[in-house]
Design a protein around this motif. Structure first.
Motif, PDB file in Angstrom:
ATOM      1  N   ASP A   1     -28.360 -44.022 -46.107  1.00  0.00           N
ATOM      2  CA  ASP A   1     -29.083 -44.946 -45.577  1.00  0.00           C
ATOM      3  C   ASP A   1     -30.467 -44.435 -44.790  1.00  0.00           C
ATOM      4  O   ASP A   1     -31.154 -44.943 -43.836  1.00  0.00           O
ATOM      5  CB  ASP A   1     -28.436 -45.647 -44.349  1.00  0.00           C
ATOM      6  CG  ASP A   1     -27.695 -44.828 -43.313  1.00  0.00           C
ATOM      7  OD1 ASP A   1     -27.840 -43.662 -43.239  1.00  0.00           O
ATOM      8  OD2 ASP A   1     -27.041 -45.474 -42.375  1.00  0.00           O
TER       9      ASP A   1
ATOM     10  N   THR B   1     -29.347 -53.443 -45.989  1.00  0.00           N
ATOM     11  CA  THR B   1     -30.284 -53.958 -44.679  1.00  0.00           C
ATOM     12  C   THR B   1     -31.363 -54.385 -45.475  1.00  0.00           C
ATOM     13  O   THR B   1     -32.152 -53.946 -46.327  1.00  0.00           O
ATOM     14  CB  THR B   1     -30.197 -52.861 -43.898  1.00  0.00           C
ATOM     15  OG1 THR B   1     -31.202 -51.943 -44.113  1.00  0.00           O
ATOM     16  CG2 THR B   1     -28.868 -52.539 -43.119  1.00  0.00           C
TER      17      THR B   1
ATOM     18  N   SER C   1     -34.048 -56.582 -49.373  1.00  0.00           N
ATOM     19  CA  SER C   1     -32.701 -55.725 -49.133  1.00  0.00           C
ATOM     20  C   SER C   1     -32.650 -54.613 -49.758  1.00  0.00           C
ATOM     21  O   SER C   1     -32.743 -54.415 -50.875  1.00  0.00           O
ATOM     22  CB  SER C   1     -31.479 -56.616 -49.595  1.00  0.00           C
ATOM     23  OG  SER C   1     -30.343 -56.035 -49.084  1.00  0.00           O
TER      24      SER C   1
ATOM     25  N   ALA D   1     -33.276 -51.543 -40.964  1.00  0.00           N
ATOM     26  CA  ALA D   1     -32.788 -52.807 -40.754  1.00  0.00           C
ATOM     27  C   ALA D   1     -33.869 -53.422 -39.690  1.00  0.00           C
ATOM     28  O   ALA D   1     -34.066 -53.251 -38.680  1.00  0.00           O
ATOM     29  CB  ALA D   1     -31.364 -52.783 -40.255  1.00  0.00           C
TER      30      ALA D   1
ATOM     31  N   ASP E   1     -32.076 -46.543 -40.444  1.00  0.00           N
ATOM     32  CA  ASP E   1     -30.739 -46.749 -40.208  1.00  0.00           C
ATOM     33  C   ASP E   1     -29.888 -45.469 -39.942  1.00  0.00           C
ATOM     34  O   ASP E   1     -29.185 -45.552 -38.811  1.00  0.00           O
ATOM     35  CB  ASP E   1     -30.099 -47.623 -41.541  1.00  0.00           C
ATOM     36  CG  ASP E   1     -30.480 -49.050 -41.573  1.00  0.00           C
ATOM     37  OD1 ASP E   1     -31.533 -49.279 -40.803  1.00  0.00           O
ATOM     38  OD2 ASP E   1     -30.165 -49.635 -42.466  1.00  0.00           O
TER      39      ASP E   1
ATOM     40  N   GLN F   1     -33.767 -46.523 -45.068  1.00  0.00           N
ATOM     41  CA  GLN F   1     -33.504 -47.949 -44.734  1.00  0.00           C
ATOM     42  C   GLN F   1     -33.998 -48.175 -43.414  1.00  0.00           C
ATOM     43  O   GLN F   1     -33.839 -47.358 -42.493  1.00  0.00           O
ATOM     44  CB  GLN F   1     -32.136 -48.418 -44.931  1.00  0.00           C
ATOM     45  CG  GLN F   1     -31.704 -48.234 -46.279  1.00  0.00           C
ATOM     46  CD  GLN F   1     -30.197 -48.499 -46.547  1.00  0.00           C
ATOM     47  OE1 GLN F   1     -29.633 -47.737 -47.310  1.00  0.00           O
ATOM     48  NE2 GLN F   1     -29.815 -49.556 -45.734  1.00  0.00           N
TER      49      GLN F   1
END
Ligand code: FAD
Length: 462
Positions: free
Chosen positions: A53, A17, A7, A58, A455, A56
């Protein structure tokens, strides 16, 4: 190559995420991850220091570049160094400074990678002289969606999309950086206290261009006549003949591999807070934050010139500050950074007044002055003023409040920094970055299946 499912968040620790994280040790391993990507694509990640983000992805893959961290030798004739993208600025400076070299653009923290610095095209305190980070890159190696490694040179469309392109054109594997010769590891620093925002701006423009590095801490909790008061700090590299009082014991340069210039502490509170675990509701309510700001403001000299500080203590000011979470609680931190052009000072005033009126516990707020815009299609810096501040993400109504500031900034022709963002609306981002269409077009040609995604790119439709 290690692989795990984790995560992830940015530095602000908002919106975690889950992704599969790959840590390649070679260019070939990195290329294999890009070629074998799944339908949710892949994004590069450095030290995860961008507050939002951007690093990241997800349900997809994240390519952690920190295992690719070789530094080549300095070419003294050309004044350049070649290094892998995963090397941290902190380590790069530790190697370069004892040899009398420094990258011209150094941000407030050393705990980020060269790849992350290029991908967010970050500006330093000397933007007016050096531009943002990518302006000092003379070549980079980019792993593109087809799994090939290309050498990309400044002045090309691919370079301009990659500088500030938030990893969305490919994975930067390595770069050649232009360096600045310095004759000591010391800075000569001047400090001035200004009683309100007008005075801060006046002092900046009156003397800011004389000394190459400049920034001001702004007290965002002061109100009334003191609204926007601050402490302006400027610096230049100290010449060899300027020596501190304890010159006999001070090295002109730190020894390679030794601690070399601890960042100066902004105060007692930060010392007390470093290392604390996150507090449930955040430690800083408006009362303690206002007290901290008062002490910090009153503790600064009214005017002082010629103070000598180690280069890193002066430049990496954020590293002296504790991590944000103990200060701002488990909800995480929102870093908000915007810029407005010269002549738009009233927008800056309004934003500062609005934040101060809210009595949010804002202790970190930095004002800088930018020079000419950078060539990157999504580069943040543009001529004028930039204000960066941290707020607890859990503040009631924060998203709506910042949407309102976004609107004012956009109406004034300014922009919010994408590398720090975790909450902006797509239509606002499009209004602030007029070259976004060009960026999307280039990505569509270079990467038609959308190999590189994050993201941030999904949220803002980059
Ligand atoms: C305390 C603190 C102080 C800061 N001070 C400043 C400052 O003074 N000025 C400033 O402008 N910013 C500053 N920042 C912001 C931050 O440092 C930058 O946004 C930087 O990008 C983070 O680098 P990173 O290596 O941690 O990258 P990450 O956060 O891991 O990634 C950031 C972006 O870069 C991309 N990326 C990372 N590595 C690569 C690569 N090898 N190839 C392609 N894309 C890549 C990611 O996909 C992502 O889009 C600060 C942040 C903190 C936490």
């Amino acid at each position: 190559m290690s692989v795990d499912t984790v995560s992830l968040t940015g530095w602000g620790r908002t919106a975690p995420t889950t992704a599969v994280r790959f840590r390649p040790r070679t260019y070939e391993e990195a290329a294999a991850v890009v070629r074998g990507r799944g339908p949710r694509g892949v994004i590069a990640r450095g030290l995860g220091r961008s507050p939002g983000d951007a690093a990241q992805n997800a349900g997809g893959s994240v390519l952690d570049l920190t295992g690719l961290a070789r530094i080549g030798g300095v070419d003294p004739a050309a004044g350049v160094v070649r290094c892998d993208a995963g090397v941290s600025l902190e380590r790069l400076l530790r190697v370069l400074l004892p040899q009398g070299w420094l990258p011209p653009v150094v941000p407030a923290t050393g705990r980020l990678t060269v790849g992350g610095a290029i991908a967010s095209d970050l500006p330093g305190l000397d933007h007016r002289r050096s531009g943002s980070f990518a302006r000092q890159v003379s070549a980079l190696e980019l792993l593109t969606a087809d799994g090939e490694v290309r050498t990309v040179l400044p002045g090309t469309a691919l370079f301009d999309a990659t500088a500030g392109g938030l990893g969305l054109t490919g994975v930067i594997l390595g770069a050649t950086l232009r360096l600045r010769r310095v004759t000591t590891g010391l800075m000569s620093v001047s400090t001035e206290r200004a009683g309100d925002l007008d005075e801060v701006l006046a002092r900046f423009t009156a003397g800011g261009d004389g000394l190459p590095y400049a920034s001001a801490w702004i007290d965002l909790m002061a109100r009334g006549r003191a609204t926007g008061r601050g402490i302006l700090t400027r610096g230049e590299h100290a010449p060899p003949h300027v020596r501190p009082a304890h010159a006999g014991r001070t090295r002109r340069f730190p020894r390679s591999g030794t601690p070399w210039g601890r960042p100066s502490s902004p105060g007692l509170l930060s010392g007390l807070l470093s290392g604390l675990p996150p507090l449930p509701d955040g430690l800083l309510g408006p009362g303690p934050a206002a007290l901290y700001n008062e002490v910090r403001y009153r503790g600064a000299p009214r005017a002082r010139a010629g103070e000598l500080r180690p280069v890193t203590a002066f430049l990496h000011t954020a590293d002296a500050f504790p991590e944000a979470n103990p200060l701002y609680g488990r909800g995480g931190t929102v870093r908000y950074r915007f810029t407005v052009g010269d002549g738009q000072e009233e927008t800056l005033h309004r934003a500062v007044r609005r934040i101060a009126a809210r009595r949010s516990p804002a202790v970190r707020a930095v004002l800088e002055r930018f020079g000419a815009a950078d060539p990157g299609l999504l580069s943040f810096a543009a001529p004028g003023w930039s204000l960066a501040l941290d707020l607890p993400a859990a503040l009631p109504g924060l998203a709506r409040f910042l949407d309102g500031v976004d609107e004012e900034v956009a109406a004034a022709g300014g922009r919010v920094c994408l590398a720090k963002d975790s909450r902006m609306r797509p239509e606002t981002a499009a209004a602030m970055y007029p070259r976004l269409a060009e960026f999307r077009e280039l990505r569509a040609r270079l990467d038609p299946t959308g190999a590189f995604r994050s993201d941030l790119s999904r949220r803002l439709g980059l």
